[in-house]
Motif scaffolding. Structure first.
Motif, PDB file in Angstrom:
ATOM      1  N   SER A 115       1.476   2.567  -0.521  1.00 45.36           N
ATOM      2  CA  SER A 115       2.804   3.085  -0.172  1.00 45.36           C
ATOM      3  C   SER A 115       2.767   3.781   1.176  1.00 45.36           C
ATOM      4  O   SER A 115       1.729   4.311   1.589  1.00 45.36           O
TER       5      SER A 115
ATOM      6  N   TYR B 187       5.330 -13.002   0.774  1.00 49.69           N
ATOM      7  CA  TYR B 187       4.955 -11.690   0.245  1.00 49.69           C
ATOM      8  C   TYR B 187       5.838 -11.340  -0.950  1.00 49.69           C
ATOM      9  O   TYR B 187       7.021 -11.701  -1.008  1.00 49.69           O
TER      10      TYR B 187
ATOM     11  N   PRO C  44       8.636  -5.702  -1.655  1.00 52.00           N
ATOM     12  CA  PRO C  44       8.246  -4.309  -1.876  1.00 52.00           C
ATOM     13  C   PRO C  44       9.403  -3.496  -2.451  1.00 52.00           C
ATOM     14  O   PRO C  44      10.555  -3.947  -2.465  1.00 52.00           O
ATOM     15  N   ASP C  45       9.090  -2.294  -2.909  1.00 49.35           N
ATOM     16  CA  ASP C  45      10.108  -1.371  -3.426  1.00 49.35           C
ATOM     17  C   ASP C  45      10.379  -0.296  -2.377  1.00 49.35           C
ATOM     18  O   ASP C  45       9.449   0.243  -1.763  1.00 49.35           O
TER      19      ASP C  45
ATOM     20  N   ARG D 255      -0.777  -3.222  -1.872  1.00 44.58           N
ATOM     21  CA  ARG D 255      -0.821  -2.356  -3.052  1.00 44.58           C
ATOM     22  C   ARG D 255      -0.880  -0.878  -2.684  1.00 44.58           C
ATOM     23  O   ARG D 255      -1.596  -0.093  -3.303  1.00 44.58           O
TER      24      ARG D 255
ATOM     25  N   THR E 111       6.819   0.818  -1.097  1.00 45.61           N
ATOM     26  CA  THR E 111       5.633   0.491  -1.894  1.00 45.61           C
ATOM     27  C   THR E 111       5.402  -1.015  -1.941  1.00 45.61           C
ATOM     28  O   THR E 111       6.310  -1.779  -2.295  1.00 45.61           O
ATOM     29  N   SER E 112       4.194  -1.431  -1.585  1.00 42.90           N
ATOM     30  CA  SER E 112       3.834  -2.854  -1.598  1.00 42.90           C
ATOM     31  C   SER E 112       3.537  -3.326  -3.020  1.00 42.90           C
ATOM     32  O   SER E 112       2.892  -2.612  -3.804  1.00 42.90           O
ATOM     33  N   ARG E 113       3.983  -4.559  -3.346  1.00 42.31           N
ATOM     34  CA  ARG E 113       3.671  -5.201  -4.627  1.00 42.31           C
ATOM     35  C   ARG E 113       2.805  -6.443  -4.399  1.00 42.31           C
ATOM     36  O   ARG E 113       2.720  -7.308  -5.254  1.00 42.31           O
TER      37      ARG E 113
END
Length: 280
Positions: A101, A33, A36-37, A99, A62-64
């Motif tokens: 949060s 994966y 994430p932030d 994608r 937050t997913s990237r």
């Protein structure tokens, strides 16, 4: 080449090819994966009173990555000045959508003194420095992804009410009698109302005790407001108390008004001083 040798070569090739047919094809490794932030999103103080307060920190994860990822949990650690560190699990969803949060919330109820007068000492600190760290783990292909974020500052404690003399005057009724009158103002700088039970006071002038007593109040001071009360020394006579006679000979005297204000279960000491002119 003889027929026997040709037969052996062909058989060997067939055996090798048969072995190739049964060998499993290498499988593609899942792509890890994207990291994430995790960011600090704000802090809020609730249920503030002289009996306790709560603090809520909010973080945004937050997913990237396009894929949803299982969240293995979030853990927080809080360091408060003068207290042992606290570590607990945070409220977190089971999955982080691709994608998208999600909010991670940290709740903390500040431990409160149990004894009434200990509250006064505790609130006298006004603020308590803190440092908070939140760590979240994303389970998935390969090693788990670990992300962290934090916040630091100081927790604002409820403020003790203050008292100030906002007016003072002297009345002379004869060459031998006078009275000192005071307007005192209690200020509540908190967002919540404060219950005032009574004011215990003592009035001195030039170091001489003039009067002491109690003023029953039994009312609330609304949040972020102030309320005024009147206190008097009562009639003082040089004929009855010759020690106050020298005060009447002065154009002005220095006074001090001190005592305690009772707020429910505890009291706080208060004092103010100044000068007052005698009418001629």
């Amino acid at each position: 080449m003889s027929a026997v040798k040709l037969h052996i070569v062909v058989a060997g090739v067939l055996v090798l090819c048969a072995g190739c047919a049964h060998r499993p094809a290498p499988q593609a490794q899942p792509t890890p994966y994207a990291r994430p932030d995790l960011e600090f999103a704000g802090i809020k103080f609730t249920n503030r009173s002289f009996h306790g307060m709560e603090t809520t920190w909010r973080f945004t994860l937050t997913s990237r990555d396009e894929r949803p990822a299982p969240l293995a949990g979030c853990q927080w650690r809080l360091d408060l000045e003068g207290r042992e560190p606290v570590e607990q699990a945070a409220e977190a969803p089971a999955e982080l959508p691709g994608r998208d949060s999600r909010q991670i919330v940290v709740h903390y109820a500040l431990p409160w003194p149990e004894q009434a007068q200990e509250i006064v000492t505790f609130l006298g600190r006004e603020r308590i420095p803190y440092s908070l760290k939140l760590t979240c783990r994303i389970a998935g292909p390969g090693e788990p992804l670990v992300v962290s974020a934090g916040d630091s500052g100081s927790l604002p404690l409820p403020r003790l009410p203050t008292m100030k003399v906002t007016g003072a005057n002297a009345e002379r009724f004869s060459g031998q009698e006078f009275r000192l009158n005071f307007e005192i103002t209690l200020t509540n700088e908190n967002t919540f109302k404060v219950k005032v039970r009574q004011i215990v006071y003592r009035i001195t002038a030039e170091g001489h005790l003039l009067s002491e007593g109690r003023l029953p109040v039994e009312e609330d001071i609304p949040g972020n407001s102030e309320t005024s009360y009147e206190i008097s020394s009562g009639m003082l006579s040089a004929r009855e108390d010759p020690s106050v006679g020298p005060l009447l000979a002065k154009p002005q005297v220095s006074y001090r008004l001190e005592g305690e204000v009772e707020f429910g279960a505890f009291r706080i000491p208060v004092a103010d001083e100044g000068t007052v002119n005698f009418p001629r």
